[in-house]
Design a protein around this motif. Structure first.
Motif, mmCIF file in Angstrom:
data_model
loop_
_atom_site.group_PDB
_atom_site.id
_atom_site.type_symbol
_atom_site.label_atom_id
_atom_site.label_comp_id
_atom_site.label_asym_id
_atom_site.label_seq_id
_atom_site.Cartn_x
_atom_site.Cartn_y
_atom_site.Cartn_z
ATOM 1 N N ALA A 90 0.837 -1.198 0.000
ATOM 2 C CA ALA A 90 0.000 0.000 0.000
ATOM 3 C C ALA A 90 0.868 1.242 0.000
ATOM 4 N N THR A 91 0.502 2.183 -0.877
ATOM 5 C CA THR A 91 1.125 3.497 -0.870
ATOM 6 C C THR A 91 0.292 4.436 -0.001
ATOM 7 N N LEU A 92 0.758 5.664 0.154
ATOM 8 C CA LEU A 92 0.012 6.635 0.940
ATOM 9 C C LEU A 92 -1.378 6.848 0.366
ATOM 10 N N TRP A 93 -1.463 6.977 -0.955
ATOM 11 C CA TRP A 93 -2.765 7.224 -1.569
ATOM 12 C C TRP A 93 -3.665 6.003 -1.507
ATOM 13 N N ASP A 94 -3.103 4.800 -1.491
ATOM 14 C CA ASP A 94 -3.915 3.602 -1.283
ATOM 15 C C ASP A 94 -4.580 3.638 0.094
ATOM 16 N N VAL A 95 -3.801 4.044 1.107
ATOM 17 C CA VAL A 95 -4.342 4.127 2.465
ATOM 18 C C VAL A 95 -5.429 5.186 2.546
ATOM 19 N N ILE A 96 -5.207 6.340 1.930
ATOM 20 C CA ILE A 96 -6.206 7.408 1.946
ATOM 21 C C ILE A 96 -7.470 6.962 1.217
ATOM 22 N N HIS A 97 -7.298 6.276 0.094
ATOM 23 C CA HIS A 97 -8.451 5.792 -0.678
ATOM 24 C C HIS A 97 -9.253 4.771 0.130
ATOM 25 N N MET A 98 -8.574 3.893 0.847
ATOM 26 C CA MET A 98 -9.280 2.902 1.663
ATOM 27 C C MET A 98 -10.045 3.568 2.796
ATOM 28 N N MET A 99 -9.460 4.611 3.398
ATOM 29 C CA MET A 99 -10.172 5.324 4.455
ATOM 30 C C MET A 99 -11.412 6.014 3.898
ATOM 31 N N TRP A 100 -11.299 6.548 2.683
ATOM 32 C CA TRP A 100 -12.455 7.198 2.061
ATOM 33 C C TRP A 100 -13.573 6.200 1.807
ATOM 34 N N LEU A 101 -13.232 5.022 1.283
ATOM 35 C CA LEU A 101 -14.243 4.004 1.015
ATOM 36 C C LEU A 101 -14.820 3.422 2.294
ATOM 37 N N ASP A 102 -14.069 3.529 3.394
ATOM 38 C CA ASP A 102 -14.517 2.988 4.679
ATOM 39 C C ASP A 102 -15.312 4.025 5.472
ATOM 40 N N HIS A 103 -15.863 5.019 4.761
ATOM 41 C CA HIS A 103 -16.708 6.052 5.357
ATOM 42 C C HIS A 103 -15.960 6.882 6.405
ATOM 43 N N SER A 104 -14.672 7.080 6.178
ATOM 44 C CA SER A 104 -13.873 7.955 7.039
ATOM 45 C C SER A 104 -13.352 9.115 6.206
ATOM 46 N N GLN A 105 -14.297 9.814 5.575
ATOM 47 C CA GLN A 105 -13.918 10.866 4.644
ATOM 48 C C GLN A 105 -13.163 12.006 5.332
ATOM 49 N N VAL A 106 -13.591 12.357 6.544
ATOM 50 C CA VAL A 106 -12.937 13.465 7.240
ATOM 51 C C VAL A 106 -11.474 13.123 7.534
ATOM 52 N N VAL A 107 -11.235 11.896 8.012
ATOM 53 C CA VAL A 107 -9.867 11.469 8.300
ATOM 54 C C VAL A 107 -9.051 11.395 7.013
ATOM 55 N N ALA A 108 -9.672 10.935 5.932
ATOM 56 C CA ALA A 108 -8.975 10.836 4.655
ATOM 57 C C ALA A 108 -8.555 12.213 4.147
ATOM 58 N N VAL A 109 -9.450 13.195 4.277
ATOM 59 C CA VAL A 109 -9.133 14.552 3.814
ATOM 60 C C VAL A 109 -8.019 15.151 4.669
ATOM 61 N N LEU A 110 -8.094 14.955 5.983
ATOM 62 C CA LEU A 110 -7.047 15.473 6.863
ATOM 63 C C LEU A 110 -5.700 14.820 6.568
ATOM 64 N N ALA A 111 -5.707 13.512 6.313
ATOM 65 C CA ALA A 111 -4.463 12.821 5.994
ATOM 66 C C ALA A 111 -3.874 13.331 4.687
ATOM 67 N N ALA A 112 -4.729 13.515 3.676
ATOM 68 C CA ALA A 112 -4.247 14.016 2.389
ATOM 69 C C ALA A 112 -3.693 15.431 2.515
ATOM 70 N N ALA A 113 -4.340 16.257 3.349
ATOM 71 C CA ALA A 113 -3.907 17.645 3.501
ATOM 72 C C ALA A 113 -2.594 17.737 4.263
ATOM 73 N N THR A 114 -2.499 17.034 5.398
ATOM 74 C CA THR A 114 -1.324 17.179 6.262
ATOM 75 C C THR A 114 -0.123 16.379 5.786
ATOM 76 N N LEU A 115 -0.361 15.326 4.996
ATOM 77 C CA LEU A 115 0.744 14.481 4.550
ATOM 78 C C LEU A 115 1.149 14.737 3.101
ATOM 79 N N PHE A 116 0.297 15.433 2.340
ATOM 80 C CA PHE A 116 0.642 15.676 0.936
ATOM 81 C C PHE A 116 0.518 17.151 0.557
ATOM 82 N N VAL A 117 -0.670 17.728 0.706
ATOM 83 C CA VAL A 117 -0.913 19.082 0.196
ATOM 84 C C VAL A 117 -0.055 20.117 0.921
#
Length: 218
Positions: free
Chosen positions: A90-117
């Motif tokens: 799993a890459t970082l984006w794989d983990v973020i995508h899995m969190m999004w599909l697992d109905h953890s959209q808020v955590v996924a957005v925060l992870a994408a923002a703080t770890l990438f953007v």
């Protein structure tokens, strides 16, 4: 680390070598700092500035290194999990995508923002500023970018991610075959580079650069 406190100066004194504490607004007279020294406010003890001890060209090289490591950390797999002979990387984006599909959209957005953007924005902004600072010039949009850089600082959380990932890898060993991948090592290297930048006083860019428009103004 040694510390030094500048003299408190008269606010009405016209001098280019003054420091103003952003916490209590006390005006100090700047003193030259040796390597490793920190200037502290004589009234509240807040840090006024640090000895940068590193030219803009060297900092730019570190920024470019951080950019390369950041791209590697983002694209390379972080960890491989194995169970019953089946392995999944799993890459970082794989983990973020899995969190999004697992109905953890808020955590996924925060992870994408703080770890990438946010880290990417900080690296690009700092690189843009240092590209001009090598020659003593201020980059276009210097003031707005310096303010943005100040606000981006607390939101780059790669070091938190690395520590959390290491704890998760240790705990996952109880249930899976866990193989650390190059991505986690790249994030560890990025964490070290971010730590180096945290010890550099970037506010000195205000003093070390000048505005070309101001130079040609009558």
């Amino acid at each position: 680390m040694d510390a030094s406190s500048p003299d408190i100066a008269d606010p009405d004194e016209a001098s280019p070598a003054l420091l103003i504490c952003e916490h209590c607004d006390t005006v100090h007279r700047r003193r030259p700092l040796a390597r490793g020294e920190v200037a502290e406010c004589a009234r509240c003890g807040a840090v006024l500035e640090r000895c940068r001890g590193m030219p803009a060209g060297t900092m730019l090289a570190l920024v470019l290194t951080a950019l390369v490591v950041f791209v590697q950390a983002t694209l390379w797999p972080i960890v491989t999990l194995g169970l019953n002979g089946q392995y999944v990387a799993a890459t970082l984006w794989d983990v973020i995508h899995m969190m999004w599909l697992d109905h953890s959209q808020v955590v996924a957005v925060l992870a994408a923002a703080t770890l990438f953007v946010f880290p990417l924005c900080k690296i690009l902004v700092l690189g843009w500023l240092l590209l001009y600072a090598r020659t003593g010039r201020r980059a276009p949009g210097f003031r707005r970018l310096m303010v943005a850089l100040h606000h981006l600082g607390p939101w780059t959380m790669s070091e938190v991610f690395v520590l959390g990932a290491l704890v998760s890898i240790v705990k996952a060993h109880l249930y899976f075959d866990v193989i650390p991948n190059p991505g986690i090592y790249a994030y560890a290297a990025l964490m070290l580079l971010i730590t180096v930048f945290a010890g550099i006083d970037l506010t000195r860019l205000w003093d070390d650069t000048c505005d070309e428009d101001a130079e040609v103004a009558p």
